[in-house]
Write an enzyme that holds these catalytic residues in place. Sequence first.
Site, short mmCIF file in Angstrom:
data_model
loop_
_atom_site.label_atom_id
_atom_site.label_comp_id
_atom_site.label_asym_id
_atom_site.label_seq_id
_atom_site.Cartn_x
_atom_site.Cartn_y
_atom_site.Cartn_z
N THR A 1 0.87 -1.18 0.00
CA THR A 1 0.00 0.00 0.00
C THR A 1 0.90 1.22 0.00
O THR A 1 1.66 1.44 0.96
CB THR A 1 -0.89 0.03 1.26
OG1 THR A 1 -1.63 -1.19 1.32
CG2 THR A 1 -1.86 1.20 1.21
N LYS B 1 -7.97 1.35 -3.11
CA LYS B 1 -7.62 0.94 -1.75
C LYS B 1 -7.82 2.10 -0.76
O LYS B 1 -8.42 1.92 0.31
CB LYS B 1 -6.17 0.45 -1.73
CG LYS B 1 -5.53 0.34 -0.38
CD LYS B 1 -5.59 -1.04 0.20
CE LYS B 1 -5.11 -1.07 1.63
NZ LYS B 1 -5.22 -2.33 2.27
N LYS C 1 -2.02 4.95 8.60
CA LYS C 1 -1.20 5.04 7.37
C LYS C 1 -2.11 5.23 6.14
O LYS C 1 -1.88 6.10 5.31
CB LYS C 1 -0.37 3.75 7.22
CG LYS C 1 0.35 3.67 5.88
CD LYS C 1 0.97 2.32 5.58
CE LYS C 1 1.47 2.31 4.13
NZ LYS C 1 2.07 1.05 3.72
P1 NAD Z 1 6.21 -5.80 7.20
O1 NAD Z 1 6.92 -4.66 7.81
O2 NAD Z 1 5.89 -7.00 8.03
O3 NAD Z 1 7.00 -6.31 5.89
C1 NAD Z 1 7.73 -5.49 5.03
C2 NAD Z 1 9.04 -6.18 4.73
O4 NAD Z 1 9.79 -5.43 3.79
C3 NAD Z 1 9.94 -6.37 5.98
O5 NAD Z 1 10.20 -7.74 6.18
C4 NAD Z 1 11.21 -5.59 5.62
O6 NAD Z 1 12.40 -6.18 6.10
C5 NAD Z 1 11.16 -5.61 4.10
N1 NAD Z 1 11.96 -4.55 3.48
C6 NAD Z 1 12.01 -3.23 3.82
N2 NAD Z 1 12.87 -2.57 3.00
C7 NAD Z 1 13.37 -3.50 2.14
C8 NAD Z 1 14.29 -3.44 1.06
N3 NAD Z 1 14.87 -2.28 0.72
N4 NAD Z 1 14.58 -4.58 0.41
C9 NAD Z 1 13.99 -5.76 0.77
N5 NAD Z 1 13.11 -5.88 1.77
C10 NAD Z 1 12.80 -4.75 2.45
O7 NAD Z 1 4.85 -5.18 6.60
P2 NAD Z 1 3.53 -5.99 6.14
O8 NAD Z 1 2.54 -6.00 7.25
O9 NAD Z 1 3.94 -7.25 5.47
O10 NAD Z 1 2.94 -4.95 5.06
C11 NAD Z 1 3.50 -4.84 3.77
C12 NAD Z 1 2.60 -3.91 2.95
O11 NAD Z 1 1.27 -4.42 2.90
C13 NAD Z 1 2.50 -2.49 3.52
O12 NAD Z 1 2.52 -1.58 2.46
C14 NAD Z 1 1.14 -2.49 4.24
O13 NAD Z 1 0.55 -1.21 4.30
C15 NAD Z 1 0.34 -3.43 3.34
N6 NAD Z 1 -0.78 -4.10 4.01
C16 NAD Z 1 -0.60 -4.67 5.23
C17 NAD Z 1 -1.67 -5.29 5.85
C18 NAD Z 1 -1.51 -5.94 7.21
O14 NAD Z 1 -2.52 -6.29 7.82
N7 NAD Z 1 -0.29 -6.15 7.70
C19 NAD Z 1 -2.92 -5.36 5.20
C20 NAD Z 1 -3.05 -4.81 3.93
C21 NAD Z 1 -1.96 -4.17 3.34
#
Ligand code: NAD
Length: 292
Positions: free
Chosen positions: A87, A162, A237
């Site tokens: 997102t 979204k 967010k």
């Molecule tokens: P998270 O923080 O658990 O995962 C993100 C991952 O990206 C981490 O493991 C981090 O180490 C990795 N990362 C960061 N910078 C990086 C780079 N330069 N190279 C490689 N890896 C890198 O977050 P999440 O909960 O998995 O959410 C991910 C996305 O999904 C976000 O944009 C969030 O808004 C969206 N989202 C989350 C949810 C939820 O319930 N968690 C629901 C819908 C959408």
Amino acid sequence: MKIGFIGLGNMGGPMAANLAKAGHELRGFDLAAPCPEGVHSATSAAEAVAGADVVITMLPNGEILRAVADQIIPAMAEGAVLCDCSTVDVESARAVACQAQQAGLGALDAPVSGGVGGASAGTLTFMVGGSDAAFAKVLPLFEVMGQKAVHCGTAGAGQAAKICNNMILGATMAVTCEAFALADKLGLDRARMFDVVSTSSGYSWSMNAYCPAPGVGPQSPADNDYKPGFAAELMLKDLRLSQQAAEAVDAATPIGARATALYAEFVEQQGGNGRDFSALLPHFAARGREPS
Ligand code: NAD
């Protein structure tokens, strides 16, 4: 298909695992999170995407997406599709899509709803922006990771869908919580309030499927001491992204702006961080009317 997967956190990890289970060949990269079972671990983002048919990114925000795109786009095979499921702000989604197209790649923005539970169960909903050809190529993967994929339009349309959806959700949850707090003070039983509203014109997903009152309606985070669920800071967010987009296109969103301010206060000053976004109910219930 050969798939490169960048960002294997709470959402990306189970999504990649489901693709591997379905028989696809996955190479993954994350700065911190380990590769799930069945996903081959690459030593860099560029190595993960080389030779892949489709590259999926699942990253925290638009700034990180842009930085990762700079690393992977030059390493991707011509004709491959870059599908970002994070997102992010509409502007970053469009900029990355444009950069990918200029390099001879397909591009999709495909944010999800359904949370970590949906990512594990393979029941996410994908809201997708990009070309018909790119959508058709990635559709079989959406079908593994989710139960529904809606092609919303050109680049950025998925992110637009979204943030509009989540602006409605944030505002609706806030008003549902304040209505329960008002009902309490008027001496109206919460279960009776649910019975009426859930079958009347005030009904909504927040009331009917995710009722913020414990012991009322279906099981929800309210019944688990408001442990997320959908954390208040993630709602904040998405609300902030809605306001950033609204400012960019000069759209009037007074209720969205108020919901954003409310969640910002709740998360940053009033102990809401780490709680479910429906925890606004005990928050309101414990307060009186504030001077306007
Ligand atoms: P998270 O923080 O658990 O995962 C993100 C991952 O990206 C981490 O493991 C981090 O180490 C990795 N990362 C960061 N910078 C990086 C780079 N330069 N190279 C490689 N890896 C890198 O977050 P999440 O909960 O998995 O959410 C991910 C996305 O999904 C976000 O944009 C969030 O808004 C969206 N989202 C989350 C949810 C939820 O319930 N968690 C629901 C819908 C959408």
